[in-house]
Design a protein around this motif. Structure first.
Motif, PDB file in Angstrom:
ATOM      1  N   TYR A   1      70.078  66.838   2.144  1.00 28.13           N
ATOM      2  CA  TYR A   1      70.263  66.170   1.468  1.00 28.13           C
ATOM      3  C   TYR A   1      70.242  64.764   2.965  1.00 28.13           C
ATOM      4  CZ  TYR A   1      73.324  69.261  -0.585  1.00 28.13           C
ATOM      5  OH  TYR A   1      74.082  69.686  -1.669  1.00 28.13           O
TER       6      TYR A   1
ATOM      7  N   LYS B   1      79.415  69.335  -4.149  1.00 29.72           N
ATOM      8  CA  LYS B   1      77.938  68.993  -5.279  1.00 29.72           C
ATOM      9  C   LYS B   1      78.584  70.740  -5.911  1.00 29.72           C
ATOM     10  CE  LYS B   1      75.342  67.966  -7.404  1.00 29.72           C
ATOM     11  NZ  LYS B   1      74.534  66.898  -7.603  1.00 29.72           N
TER      12      LYS B   1
ATOM     13  N   LEU C   1      72.360  65.017  -4.241  1.00 32.44           N
ATOM     14  CA  LEU C   1      72.779  64.370  -3.865  1.00 32.44           C
ATOM     15  C   LEU C   1      72.902  62.708  -4.834  1.00 32.44           C
ATOM     16  CD1 LEU C   1      75.176  65.054  -0.877  1.00 32.44           C
ATOM     17  CD2 LEU C   1      75.212  65.654  -2.653  1.00 32.44           C
TER      18      LEU C   1
ATOM     19  N   ILE D   1      75.791  61.626  -7.902  1.00 33.42           N
ATOM     20  CA  ILE D   1      76.959  63.085  -7.579  1.00 33.42           C
ATOM     21  C   ILE D   1      77.937  62.859  -8.661  1.00 33.42           C
ATOM     22  CG2 ILE D   1      77.389  62.434  -5.593  1.00 33.42           C
ATOM     23  CD1 ILE D   1      78.278  64.903  -5.006  1.00 33.42           C
TER      24      ILE D   1
END
Length: 341
Positions: free
Chosen positions: A76, A291, A327, A330
């Motif tokens: 991330y 998530k 991500l 998302i």
């Protein structure tokens, strides 16, 4: 903050009323003084017993250095984690309303168990609403011990259905088991920061027994409702971690301001240099929960018996946004079926 050169070690020193944990990394020891909550005054306290060993240790074997994981966590970026926001999917049918109502009931019970009380507007400065580092860790540990159940139950039941039905599962099993593994890693990370006492362990044992069997039976009846339930549960988890991050940023959690994330977290999330503090850890965990919420809301929109898993699929047009493990794209409320299938 205590800092002195030393060999890598983890030392717990102290008396019944407080203890000091010394974290060692790269030849430097960092000390954080904390108070103990005695089991005689709170059932979910840390044990006052002095123990210089880790709550879980690496394997003590002559030939094995460490155990590798089959599930490598996606990387991330800071920008992606900062963009994670609290979201909510509106209930559209009876199944959604049952799932949402169940989450609200469980949230009420979890708040009572963990000592959490969220203040209304104008009540923020009242003592009874103040959350300390210990209270947050108590809540995190209990939350993660429960959150690791649904993925394992769903993956297990779909695995067994695939075996007895002599047919493919279309990629759902691995994602569900990976979700359960991720939640367990959250728990193991927080256990490096606090050691639950006997009554907390007993509480976790009881909660797991009730929740596992309840979720097991519910998944047999309506997998779609169960995935929607987990989606709403993860919305609450994102809210919890967002509030904890806000408390840390506003100076309400001074012990965490310079606290290093445990080494298990650094390795699992591949935390870069300079981004390995407690706040960074909470950002990673919140991103994971967001998530999970997206994944389960998406699963709740699909035909359970036949649709392939969008998170384990290759798309014909890779230029269009589609569900991914990281991500990149998302959607808090999940992807609708016509968007992915």
């Amino acid at each position: 903050m205590l800092s002195l050169l030393a060999t890598p070690a983890r030392i717990i020193l102290g008396a019944p009323k407080q203890y000091k944990v010394l974290y060692a990394r790269k030849g430097t020891i960092y000390g954080i003084t904390r108070g103990l909550m005695h089991s005689t005054s709170r059932f979910n306290s840390s044990t006052p017993r002095d123990n210089t060993t880790d709550i879980f240790s690496p394997p003590s074997t002559p030939h094995i250095k460490q155990v590798e994981t089959a599930w490598v966590h996606p990387v991330y970026t800071t920008e992606q984690m900062c963009a994670v926001a609290v979201g909510h999917r509106n209930a559209k049918n009876w199944s959604d309303r049952v799932a949402l109502g169940t989450v609200k009931v469980l949230r009420w019970g979890m708040d009572r168990v963990s000592g959490y009380r969220h203040p209304e507007l104008g009540q923020q400065h009242e003592v009874k609403f103040q959350m300390t580092e210990k209270k947050w860790l108590t809540r995190f540990i209990f939350l993660e011990s429960v959150a690791g159940v649904p993925g394992m139950v769903g993956g297990m039941l779909r695995h067994l259905r695939s075996l007895r039905g002599l047919k493919r599962d279309n990629g759902w099993i691995e994602t569900l088991l990976e979700e359960a593994y991720n939640e367990r890693m959250h728990l193991l990370t927080f256990l490096k920061l606090a050691k639950p006492g006997f009554f907390m362990r007993l509480l976790v044992l009881g909660a797991q027994g009730v929740f596992f069997n309840g979720f097991f039976l519910s998944y047999l009846i309506s997998p779609r409702t169960c995935h929607r339930f987990v989606g709403y549960l993860e919305e609450e988890a994102v809210l919890t971690y967002t509030r904890a991050i806000h408390d840390l940023e506003t100076g309400k959690l001074p012990e965490w301001e310079k606290l290093d994330a445990p080494e298990i977290a650094v390795q699992y999330w591949k935390m870069p240099e300079g981004k390995r503090k407690m706040k960074d850890l909470l950002m990673y965990v919140r991103a994971d929960e967001a998530k999970h919420g997206e994944v389960n809301h998406t699963f709740g929109n699909l035909i359970q018996a036949s649709d392939p898993n969008p998170y384990a699929s290759q798309y014909k047009d890779p230029t269009k946004p589609h569900p991914k493990k990281d991500l990149t794209h998302i959607k808090t409320i999940g992807w609708e079926r016509d968007e992915v299938i």
